[in-house]
Design a protein around this motif. Structure first.
Motif, PDB file in Angstrom:
ATOM      1  N   ALA A  63       6.995  53.573  44.676  1.00 46.72           N
ATOM      2  CA  ALA A  63       6.890  54.308  45.893  1.00 46.72           C
ATOM      3  C   ALA A  63       7.355  55.817  45.905  1.00 46.72           C
ATOM      4  O   ALA A  63       6.797  56.510  46.568  1.00 46.72           O
ATOM      5  CB  ALA A  63       7.909  53.473  46.868  1.00 46.72           C
ATOM      6  N   LEU A  64       8.194  56.018  45.146  1.00 49.35           N
ATOM      7  CA  LEU A  64       8.751  57.611  45.084  1.00 49.35           C
ATOM      8  C   LEU A  64       7.810  58.142  44.212  1.00 49.35           C
ATOM      9  O   LEU A  64       7.559  59.321  44.528  1.00 49.35           O
ATOM     10  CB  LEU A  64      10.108  57.449  43.960  1.00 49.35           C
ATOM     11  CG  LEU A  64      11.375  56.984  44.848  1.00 49.35           C
ATOM     12  CD1 LEU A  64      12.595  56.732  43.782  1.00 49.35           C
ATOM     13  CD2 LEU A  64      11.972  58.077  45.890  1.00 49.35           C
ATOM     14  N   HIS A  65       6.983  57.511  43.302  1.00 47.37           N
ATOM     15  CA  HIS A  65       6.046  58.354  42.527  1.00 47.37           C
ATOM     16  C   HIS A  65       5.027  58.723  43.339  1.00 47.37           C
ATOM     17  O   HIS A  65       4.216  59.915  43.300  1.00 47.37           O
ATOM     18  CB  HIS A  65       5.797  57.579  41.601  1.00 47.37           C
ATOM     19  CG  HIS A  65       4.688  58.258  40.568  1.00 47.37           C
ATOM     20  ND1 HIS A  65       5.049  59.541  39.795  1.00 47.37           N
ATOM     21  CD2 HIS A  65       3.271  57.866  40.137  1.00 47.37           C
ATOM     22  CE1 HIS A  65       3.813  59.721  38.949  1.00 47.37           C
ATOM     23  NE2 HIS A  65       2.901  58.956  39.170  1.00 47.37           N
ATOM     24  N   GLU A  66       4.606  57.818  44.309  1.00 42.86           N
ATOM     25  CA  GLU A  66       3.465  57.908  45.245  1.00 42.86           C
ATOM     26  C   GLU A  66       3.694  58.800  46.366  1.00 42.86           C
ATOM     27  O   GLU A  66       2.742  59.229  47.105  1.00 42.86           O
ATOM     28  CB  GLU A  66       2.649  56.659  45.635  1.00 42.86           C
ATOM     29  CG  GLU A  66       2.235  55.851  44.498  1.00 42.86           C
ATOM     30  CD  GLU A  66       1.946  54.301  44.651  1.00 42.86           C
ATOM     31  OE1 GLU A  66       2.049  53.982  45.891  1.00 42.86           O
ATOM     32  OE2 GLU A  66       1.610  53.690  43.881  1.00 42.86           O
ATOM     33  N   ALA A  67       4.900  59.125  46.692  1.00 42.14           N
ATOM     34  CA  ALA A  67       5.284  59.761  48.020  1.00 42.14           C
ATOM     35  C   ALA A  67       5.059  61.350  47.539  1.00 42.14           C
ATOM     36  O   ALA A  67       5.026  61.775  46.622  1.00 42.14           O
ATOM     37  CB  ALA A  67       6.709  59.831  48.002  1.00 42.14           C
ATOM     38  N   ALA A  68       4.585  61.821  48.901  1.00 42.63           N
ATOM     39  CA  ALA A  68       4.119  63.330  48.715  1.00 42.63           C
ATOM     40  C   ALA A  68       5.534  63.988  48.268  1.00 42.63           C
ATOM     41  O   ALA A  68       6.519  63.749  48.490  1.00 42.63           O
ATOM     42  CB  ALA A  68       3.655  63.696  50.205  1.00 42.63           C
ATOM     43  N   ASP A  69       5.322  65.073  47.587  1.00 40.84           N
ATOM     44  CA  ASP A  69       6.543  66.062  47.013  1.00 40.84           C
ATOM     45  C   ASP A  69       7.418  66.417  48.319  1.00 40.84           C
ATOM     46  O   ASP A  69       8.777  66.179  48.116  1.00 40.84           O
ATOM     47  CB  ASP A  69       6.088  67.198  46.423  1.00 40.84           C
ATOM     48  CG  ASP A  69       5.519  66.650  44.933  1.00 40.84           C
ATOM     49  OD1 ASP A  69       5.652  65.754  44.538  1.00 40.84           O
ATOM     50  OD2 ASP A  69       4.623  67.807  44.541  1.00 40.84           O
TER      51      ASP A  69
END
Length: 100
Positions: A63-69
């Motif tokens: 989820a963190l990886h896929e989240a927008a910066d």
């Protein structure tokens, strides 16, 4: 440090910790295979919980990886509680297993 760099560094740290827990679990499972039947049964129940916690942790990393910066920090704050629970579960299991 940019948001992307901070996000990547944080995810990298979590991945390293998850890899360490995976290695710990593998080592505990190898030792449990050589233990007496009563301990194996007790350990197998705990191992199931550890695998579940590992799955939760991996889901958070994804989820963190896929989240927008610019939105990942909100997810990080919510992830800290989950990560803390996983960390404590592994620490408790390792301490209990190391004492056997």
């Amino acid at each position: 440090m940019s948001l992307k760099e901070a996000k990547d560094a944080y995810i990298g740290k979590l991945k390293l910790q998850l890899d360490e827990w995976s290695a710990d679990l593998d080592a505990m499972e190898a030792r449990a295979r050589q233990a007496d039947a009563g301990f194996k049964e007790s350990f197998n129940a705990k191992a199931e919980e550890l695998r579940y916690q590992k799955t939760l942790a991996q889901g958070r990393i994804n989820a963190l990886h896929e989240a927008a910066d610019d939105a990942w920090e909100e997810l990080r704050n919510g992830s800290e509680n989950i990560w803390s629970t996983v960390r404590q579960t592994f620490a408790d299991a390792k301490a209990k297993f190391d004492n056997k």
